[in-house]
Design an enzyme around this catalytic site. Sequence first.
Site, PDB file in Angstrom:
ATOM      1  N   ASN A  14      -0.089  26.064  -9.360  1.00  0.00           N
ATOM      2  CA  ASN A  14      -1.418  25.551  -8.973  1.00  0.00           C
ATOM      3  C   ASN A  14      -1.808  24.350  -9.823  1.00  0.00           C
ATOM      4  OD1 ASN A  14      -3.080  27.127  -6.858  1.00  0.00           O
ATOM      5  ND2 ASN A  14      -2.003  28.722  -8.001  1.00  0.00           N
ATOM      6  N   LEU A  85      -4.745  33.908 -18.428  1.00  0.00           N
ATOM      7  CA  LEU A  85      -4.898  35.356 -18.563  1.00  0.00           C
ATOM      8  C   LEU A  85      -5.839  35.821 -19.676  1.00  0.00           C
ATOM      9  CD1 LEU A  85      -1.244  36.492 -17.795  1.00  0.00           C
ATOM     10  CD2 LEU A  85      -3.205  36.331 -16.266  1.00  0.00           C
ATOM     11  N   ILE A  88     -12.396  34.210 -21.603  1.00  0.00           N
ATOM     12  CA  ILE A  88     -12.952  32.986 -22.202  1.00  0.00           C
ATOM     13  C   ILE A  88     -14.014  33.382 -23.226  1.00  0.00           C
ATOM     14  CG2 ILE A  88     -14.184  30.820 -21.719  1.00  0.00           C
ATOM     15  CD1 ILE A  88     -11.363  30.962 -20.478  1.00  0.00           C
ATOM     16  N   HIS A 104      -8.910  33.541  -7.961  1.00  0.00           N
ATOM     17  CA  HIS A 104      -8.399  34.918  -7.984  1.00  0.00           C
ATOM     18  C   HIS A 104      -7.620  35.155  -6.690  1.00  0.00           C
ATOM     19  CE1 HIS A 104      -8.191  39.022  -9.353  1.00  0.00           C
ATOM     20  NE2 HIS A 104      -8.391  39.384  -8.099  1.00  0.00           N
ATOM     21  N   ASP A 145     -14.190  37.955 -13.115  1.00  0.00           N
ATOM     22  CA  ASP A 145     -14.155  38.180 -11.664  1.00  0.00           C
ATOM     23  C   ASP A 145     -15.519  38.516 -11.054  1.00  0.00           C
ATOM     24  OD1 ASP A 145     -11.451  37.720 -11.742  1.00  0.00           O
ATOM     25  OD2 ASP A 145     -10.906  39.823 -11.794  1.00  0.00           O
TER      26      ASP A 145
END
Length: 188
Positions: A14, A85, A88, A104, A145
């Site tokens: 990506n 992964l 933060i 995600h 998420d």
Amino acid sequence: MRKIAIFASGSGSNAQNIIEYFADSRQVQVSHIFCDKKNAYVLERAKNIGIPTVVFTKKEFNNSSRIIDTLQNEGIDLIILAGFLLLIPQNILEAYPNKIINIHPALLPKYGGKGMYGMNVHKAVHEAKEKATGITIHFLNEKYDEGEIIFQAKCEIKENDTPETIAQKVHALEYEHFPRVIEEYLIS
Ligand code: GRF
């Protein structure tokens, strides 16, 4: 020029796709790749394309000001998490409110949260016999998420799909939409 930093921990397909998308842009520049794994393939990609990298350990990320200082000294406007992964830390979240965007590989709020990354997500989706999956591009807040959703796209899952073919379909959606969604956010 708006400047992006991409954070990645793994392969970085990506990251490469985003770099290539903005290569000729006069408005958006991918400035640096930030990576917490010194052997990650994303570093090889960055070297081949000629994008500077910042490599750090988890300990350094959480306990020093090197990362935030670098982001601010380089004038980074937006942080993109593309297969990154680590959580933060608070100081970066506070310095970049609504300026950290994650992708995600599933349709949140399903298949999010702890342990739900990479192939784990696609295996869980496959085991649950879902008829569809997709991507979610969202802002990051303190709870992984759970930040505000910016964009979702879906793909169908057929009976003969495996976790691997589901991953391929999801990657195709990521490549198609992620750079465009970033661009719209930055220059709208
Ligand atoms: C992607 O599926 C992304 O959604 C996820 O991790 C994967 C990274 O793949 N969070 P790559 O490193 O960009 O190839």
